[in-house]
Design a protein around this motif. Structure first.
Motif, PDB file in Angstrom:
ATOM      1  N   ARG A   2      -0.505   7.349   9.555  1.00 51.91           N
ATOM      2  CA  ARG A   2      -1.319   8.549   9.472  1.00 51.91           C
ATOM      3  C   ARG A   2      -1.655   9.073  10.862  1.00 51.91           C
ATOM      4  NH1 ARG A   2      -5.913   7.092   4.894  1.00 51.91           N
ATOM      5  NH2 ARG A   2      -4.541   6.009   3.431  1.00 51.91           N
ATOM      6  N   ASP A   3      -1.853  10.427  10.953  1.00 54.19           N
ATOM      7  CA  ASP A   3      -2.252  11.003  12.232  1.00 54.19           C
ATOM      8  C   ASP A   3      -3.637  10.506  12.637  1.00 54.19           C
ATOM      9  OD1 ASP A   3       0.096  12.407  12.385  1.00 54.19           O
ATOM     10  OD2 ASP A   3      -0.711  14.197  11.422  1.00 54.19           O
ATOM     11  N   THR A   4      -4.510  10.320  11.645  1.00 55.62           N
ATOM     12  CA  THR A   4      -5.852   9.820  11.907  1.00 55.62           C
ATOM     13  C   THR A   4      -6.074   8.543  11.117  1.00 55.62           C
ATOM     14  OG1 THR A   4      -6.747  12.030  12.299  1.00 55.62           O
ATOM     15  CG2 THR A   4      -8.318  10.302  11.717  1.00 55.62           C
ATOM     16  N   SER A   5      -6.499   7.499  11.815  1.00 54.72           N
ATOM     17  CA  SER A   5      -6.781   6.218  11.169  1.00 54.72           C
ATOM     18  C   SER A   5      -8.267   6.106  10.896  1.00 54.72           C
ATOM     19  CB  SER A   5      -6.329   5.065  12.065  1.00 54.72           C
ATOM     20  OG  SER A   5      -4.953   5.166  12.362  1.00 54.72           O
ATOM     21  N   ASP A   6      -8.608   5.287   9.937  1.00 54.16           N
ATOM     22  CA  ASP A   6     -10.025   5.018   9.707  1.00 54.16           C
ATOM     23  C   ASP A   6     -10.624   4.268  10.886  1.00 54.16           C
ATOM     24  OD1 ASP A   6     -10.348   6.233   7.173  1.00 54.16           O
ATOM     25  OD2 ASP A   6      -9.364   4.525   6.231  1.00 54.16           O
ATOM     26  N   ALA A   7      -9.831   3.379  11.486  1.00 57.04           N
ATOM     27  CA  ALA A   7     -10.314   2.618  12.640  1.00 57.04           C
ATOM     28  C   ALA A   7      -9.148   2.262  13.548  1.00 57.04           C
ATOM     29  CB  ALA A   7     -11.025   1.346  12.191  1.00 57.04           C
ATOM     30  N   ILE A   8      -9.326   2.499  14.824  1.00 62.49           N
ATOM     31  CA  ILE A   8      -8.377   2.018  15.825  1.00 62.49           C
ATOM     32  C   ILE A   8      -8.929   0.714  16.370  1.00 62.49           C
ATOM     33  CG2 ILE A   8      -7.309   2.444  18.064  1.00 62.49           C
ATOM     34  CD1 ILE A   8      -7.577   5.437  17.461  1.00 62.49           C
ATOM     35  N   LEU A  31      -5.412   1.010  12.411  1.00 64.59           N
ATOM     36  CA  LEU A  31      -4.281   1.008  13.337  1.00 64.59           C
ATOM     37  C   LEU A  31      -4.570  -0.057  14.384  1.00 64.59           C
ATOM     38  CD1 LEU A  31      -1.670   2.100  14.623  1.00 64.59           C
ATOM     39  CD2 LEU A  31      -3.087   3.773  15.849  1.00 64.59           C
ATOM     40  N   LEU A  32      -3.667  -1.008  14.537  1.00 66.67           N
ATOM     41  CA  LEU A  32      -3.843  -2.112  15.482  1.00 66.67           C
ATOM     42  C   LEU A  32      -3.033  -1.831  16.735  1.00 66.67           C
ATOM     43  CD1 LEU A  32      -5.185  -4.907  15.733  1.00 66.67           C
ATOM     44  CD2 LEU A  32      -3.143  -5.893  14.664  1.00 66.67           C
TER      45      LEU A  32
END
Length: 303
Positions: A2-8, A31-32
């Motif tokens: 996704r372009d925007t993650s819930d948490a990086i 996103l890890l």
């Protein structure tokens, strides 16, 4: 992805991986991001068997790292390895994190929350922060110490903590001609100190010359440095997070929240009590559940 993650999540060691896996299993989109070429954090540099993890008797640190990578893949967590976080900035309802690859190529990712799990690094000799290395001087525990041939060599071990005394015993057991421990103060467990020969222990101030490979004027074939650890989270300096006197990020223990809204810090970068694989993984769970709760409320608590 996704372009925007819930948490990086910056840092793919036990803490970061645990947080990412829990978020994914909870139905969220983490996103890890990991600077190294593979996940697992410091465990990749640990070839020794870890007898402290109740569910994994006899497994080496490197096997733990491999298991972490497998678990992340099984949870279908997107992972960017070989991407170092360079800076972070608030952007809209979240954060932009600027990344850099080994070849210097920049990129940017966006996430609703930021989780700092970038861990610690071994402290070196004063003056070594500019990247200089001296032949015959090994810093911190890990593969380099494990693979070194000590037979017939004279070795100075610097540091009075558990790592210093554990590696003193390790080097002695591998054929070194002589091994001396230099420590300004002794902090190691009493049983480790008791096992060291009194003649090999030098407590008090000492002077190290890494170029001459000498301590107090006495030359050694090798110098091993075990000065403990320091946090590495410089990429987040722009957020002005509250830190303690040693630079570790201050958090709420029950949630892993930092002093900045939407930002969490987990694992050793937050100087958790009794830092190890198990406590770091537990910290990841705490942050994941707190993030889930905030997303379900639909707001980020103001600070």
């Amino acid at each position: 992805m996704r372009d925007t993650s819930d948490a990086i999540i910056v840092g793919g060691g036990p803490a970061g991986a645990s947080c990412a896996i829990w978020l994914a299993r909870l139905g969220l989109a983490p996103l890890l991001v990991e600077a190294a070429s593979r996940l697992g954090g410091l465990e990749n540099d640990n070839p020794f068997r870890d007898e402290w993890i109740a569910v994994l008797p006899g497994v080496t640190g490197q096997q733990v790292a491999a298991n972490i990578a497998q678990s992340v893949a099984a949870a279908h967590v997107p992972a960017l390895t070989g991407h170092r976080a360079r800076q972070v900035a608030r952007a809209g309802k979240g954060f932009d994190v600027t990344l850099e690859t080994a070849n210097g190529a920049p990129s940017q990712v966006h996430g609703r929350f930021l989780v700092i799990a970038s861990g610690v690094r071994a402290r070196g000799l004063p003056g070594a922060d500019d990247g200089r290395r001296w032949p015959g001087v090994l810093v911190g525990p890990g593969v380099a110490v494990h693979e070194q041939d000590y037979r017939g060599l004279s070795v100075a071990v610097l540091g009075g903590g558990d790592n210093g005394f554990e590696n003193y015993a390790y080097v002695r057991g591998r054929g070194a001609r002589e091994v001396h421990v230099y420590s300004r103060t002794v902090r190691a467990r009493p049983q480790l100190v008791a096992a060291a020969a009194t003649r090999d222990l030098h407590v008090g101030d000492y002077v190290v010359d890494p170029r001459a490979r000498s301590v107090n004027g006495r030359r050694y074939d090798l110098i091993l440095v075990f000065y403990g650890w320091e946090p590495q989270a410089g990429f987040a300096d722009s957020l002005h997070l509250e830190r303690d006197a040693r630079g570790y990020i201050v958090t709420e223990p029950a949630t892993a929240r930092t002093s900045a809204a939407g930002v969490y810090a987990i694992g050793e970068v937050a100087n958790r009590m009794h830092p190890c694989v198990v406590t770091s993984m537990a910290d990841g769970v705490v942050a994941a559940k707190a993030i889930q709760a905030e997303l379900e409320r639909g707001t980020v608590a103001a600070r």
